[in-house]
Scaffold this motif. Structure first.
Motif, PDB file in Angstrom:
ATOM      1  N   ALA A  69       0.857  -1.228  -0.041  1.00 44.08           N
ATOM      2  CA  ALA A  69       0.005   0.012   0.093  1.00 44.08           C
ATOM      3  C   ALA A  69       0.966   1.209   0.110  1.00 44.08           C
ATOM      4  O   ALA A  69       1.896   1.164   0.771  1.00 44.08           O
ATOM      5  CB  ALA A  69      -1.052   0.036   1.126  1.00 44.08           C
ATOM      6  N   SER A  70       0.381   2.220  -0.664  1.00 46.21           N
ATOM      7  CA  SER A  70       1.157   3.584  -0.741  1.00 46.21           C
ATOM      8  C   SER A  70       0.126   4.495  -1.035  1.00 46.21           C
ATOM      9  O   SER A  70      -0.642   4.242  -2.103  1.00 46.21           O
ATOM     10  CB  SER A  70       2.173   3.450  -1.856  1.00 46.21           C
ATOM     11  OG  SER A  70       2.620   4.644  -2.286  1.00 46.21           O
TER      12      SER A  70
ATOM     13  N   VAL B 281     -10.387  16.090  -1.446  1.00 46.18           N
ATOM     14  CA  VAL B 281     -11.790  15.585  -0.891  1.00 46.18           C
ATOM     15  C   VAL B 281     -11.576  14.764   0.251  1.00 46.18           C
ATOM     16  O   VAL B 281     -12.585  14.507   0.893  1.00 46.18           O
ATOM     17  CB  VAL B 281     -12.469  14.935  -2.147  1.00 46.18           C
ATOM     18  CG1 VAL B 281     -13.011  16.080  -3.270  1.00 46.18           C
ATOM     19  CG2 VAL B 281     -12.090  13.586  -2.777  1.00 46.18           C
ATOM     20  N   GLY B 282     -10.649  14.291   0.584  1.00 48.51           N
ATOM     21  CA  GLY B 282     -10.242  13.461   1.869  1.00 48.51           C
ATOM     22  C   GLY B 282      -8.817  13.188   2.047  1.00 48.51           C
ATOM     23  O   GLY B 282      -7.595  13.521   1.289  1.00 48.51           O
ATOM     24  N   THR B 283      -8.422  12.488   3.162  1.00 50.64           N
ATOM     25  CA  THR B 283      -7.338  12.189   3.635  1.00 50.64           C
ATOM     26  C   THR B 283      -6.946  10.845   3.427  1.00 50.64           C
ATOM     27  O   THR B 283      -7.734   9.719   3.779  1.00 50.64           O
ATOM     28  CB  THR B 283      -7.006  12.432   5.099  1.00 50.64           C
ATOM     29  OG1 THR B 283      -7.621  13.722   5.432  1.00 50.64           O
ATOM     30  CG2 THR B 283      -5.644  12.142   5.599  1.00 50.64           C
ATOM     31  N   VAL B 284      -6.010  10.412   2.537  1.00 51.24           N
ATOM     32  CA  VAL B 284      -5.577   9.089   2.216  1.00 51.24           C
ATOM     33  C   VAL B 284      -4.547   8.622   3.304  1.00 51.24           C
ATOM     34  O   VAL B 284      -3.599   9.223   3.564  1.00 51.24           O
ATOM     35  CB  VAL B 284      -4.905   9.160   0.722  1.00 51.24           C
ATOM     36  CG1 VAL B 284      -4.448   7.788   0.425  1.00 51.24           C
ATOM     37  CG2 VAL B 284      -5.866   9.558  -0.183  1.00 51.24           C
ATOM     38  N   GLY B 285      -4.842   7.427   3.567  1.00 56.29           N
ATOM     39  CA  GLY B 285      -3.710   6.705   4.930  1.00 56.29           C
ATOM     40  C   GLY B 285      -3.684   5.495   4.559  1.00 56.29           C
ATOM     41  O   GLY B 285      -4.132   4.735   3.625  1.00 56.29           O
ATOM     42  N   VAL B 286      -2.559   4.845   5.044  1.00 53.07           N
ATOM     43  CA  VAL B 286      -1.929   3.374   4.974  1.00 53.07           C
ATOM     44  C   VAL B 286      -1.911   2.836   6.518  1.00 53.07           C
ATOM     45  O   VAL B 286      -0.877   2.753   7.089  1.00 53.07           O
ATOM     46  CB  VAL B 286      -0.523   3.347   4.375  1.00 53.07           C
ATOM     47  CG1 VAL B 286      -0.171   1.885   3.979  1.00 53.07           C
ATOM     48  CG2 VAL B 286      -0.602   3.960   2.994  1.00 53.07           C
TER      49      VAL B 286
ATOM     50  N   GLN C 294     -10.423   8.838   4.310  1.00 53.24           N
ATOM     51  CA  GLN C 294     -11.204   9.653   5.152  1.00 53.24           C
ATOM     52  C   GLN C 294     -11.904  10.746   4.327  1.00 53.24           C
ATOM     53  O   GLN C 294     -11.152  11.807   4.217  1.00 53.24           O
ATOM     54  CB  GLN C 294     -10.606  10.122   6.522  1.00 53.24           C
ATOM     55  CG  GLN C 294     -11.398  10.795   7.570  1.00 53.24           C
ATOM     56  CD  GLN C 294     -12.611   9.831   8.165  1.00 53.24           C
ATOM     57  OE1 GLN C 294     -12.175   8.772   8.449  1.00 53.24           O
ATOM     58  NE2 GLN C 294     -13.888  10.344   7.863  1.00 53.24           N
ATOM     59  N   VAL C 295     -13.187  10.873   3.871  1.00 50.79           N
ATOM     60  CA  VAL C 295     -13.928  11.654   3.106  1.00 50.79           C
ATOM     61  C   VAL C 295     -13.973  13.068   3.958  1.00 50.79           C
ATOM     62  O   VAL C 295     -14.893  12.601   4.852  1.00 50.79           O
ATOM     63  CB  VAL C 295     -14.907  11.238   2.384  1.00 50.79           C
ATOM     64  CG1 VAL C 295     -15.656  12.178   1.469  1.00 50.79           C
ATOM     65  CG2 VAL C 295     -14.553  10.090   1.330  1.00 50.79           C
TER      66      VAL C 295
ATOM     67  N   LEU D 146     -13.499   5.190   3.866  1.00 53.13           N
ATOM     68  CA  LEU D 146     -13.497   4.099   2.650  1.00 53.13           C
ATOM     69  C   LEU D 146     -12.071   3.293   3.017  1.00 53.13           C
ATOM     70  O   LEU D 146     -10.985   3.836   3.103  1.00 53.13           O
ATOM     71  CB  LEU D 146     -13.372   4.602   1.348  1.00 53.13           C
ATOM     72  CG  LEU D 146     -14.594   5.447   0.609  1.00 53.13           C
ATOM     73  CD1 LEU D 146     -14.698   6.617   0.892  1.00 53.13           C
ATOM     74  CD2 LEU D 146     -14.431   5.079  -0.920  1.00 53.13           C
ATOM     75  N   ARG D 147     -12.451   1.951   3.062  1.00 53.41           N
ATOM     76  CA  ARG D 147     -11.208   0.934   3.519  1.00 53.41           C
ATOM     77  C   ARG D 147     -11.095   0.349   2.076  1.00 53.41           C
ATOM     78  O   ARG D 147     -12.145  -0.069   1.435  1.00 53.41           O
ATOM     79  CB  ARG D 147     -11.591  -0.182   4.457  1.00 53.41           C
ATOM     80  CG  ARG D 147     -12.168   0.544   5.770  1.00 53.41           C
ATOM     81  CD  ARG D 147     -12.308  -0.643   6.795  1.00 53.41           C
ATOM     82  NE  ARG D 147     -13.028  -0.260   7.930  1.00 53.41           N
ATOM     83  CZ  ARG D 147     -12.523   0.683   8.761  1.00 53.41           C
ATOM     84  NH1 ARG D 147     -11.190   0.843   8.908  1.00 53.41           N
ATOM     85  NH2 ARG D 147     -13.167   0.853   9.873  1.00 53.41           N
TER      86      ARG D 147
END
Length: 186
Positions: free
Chosen positions: A33-34, A55-60, A69-70, A99-100
């Motif tokens: 994941a990246s 529009v959201g925070t992308v995490g790993v 996280q929208v 969103l997972r």
């Protein structure tokens, strides 16, 4: 020596081709994941296309899981749709505004396809570097024709431009080789 081509400008443009290649490589999925994986995805938001990170925070949270996280609850469906319709083969699961996105294992066939895509990206970068070389050589010919450069000076500059081109092409080849190794790693 007379005024030659702007070698710094040629180097900067070749660097740009290499940087663009590295950015494209970051978007290729290798089984880990990246956050860069979702970078190219554009979401239909507020009447225009926006990058997913706006529009959201992308995490790993885990090595094989991405989350988005929208920020605006009304955008959740649009983000989910954008991820599903991307060519990344991802299947997001919605949990409220989160969103997972589990990353499936890559099959041998998919790894081969990704390696081909990486090779295509590398070839585009090589073409870009060669186009910069061509521009440099054209400016040398023009300078010689205009009498700004002697034939010997032109020859010296041509050698420098070719040397720079060879160096960048070999860096592109090294980057491709490293990426292919990373893709094929199980």
């Amino acid at each position: 020596m007379s005024e030659g081509p702007d070698l710094d400008d040629l180097k900067r443009r070749m660097d740009g081709a290499l940087n663009a290649l590295e950015k494209e490589f970051q978007g290729l999925r290798t089984g880990r994941a990246s956050v860069n994986l979702l970078e190219p995805i554009m979401v239909d938001a507020y009447g225009s296309k926006m990058p997913i990170n706006q529009v959201g925070t992308v995490g790993v949270p885990e090595p094989r899981m991405l989350t988005v996280q929208v920020w605006d609850k009304s955008m959740t469906k649009a983000v989910e749709k954008a991820i599903r319709e991307s060519d990344l083969g991802l299947n997001p699961q919605v949990d409220g505004q989160l969103l997972r996105i589990p990353l499936p294992d890559l099959s041998e066939e998919r790894r081969g396809e990704l390696a081909k895509v990486a090779a295509k990206y590398a070839e585009s970068a090589r073409v870009a570097v060669r186009n910069v070389r061509r521009d440099g050589m054209d400016s040398l010919k023009k300078a010689e024709k205009d009498g700004d450069l002697s034939q010997d000076e032109k020859h010296l500059y041509e050698e420098e431009v070719q040397e720079m081109t060879d160096k960048f092409v070999s860096r592109i080849d090294e980057a491709l080789s490293a990426k292919e190794k990373e893709i094929m790693q199980v």
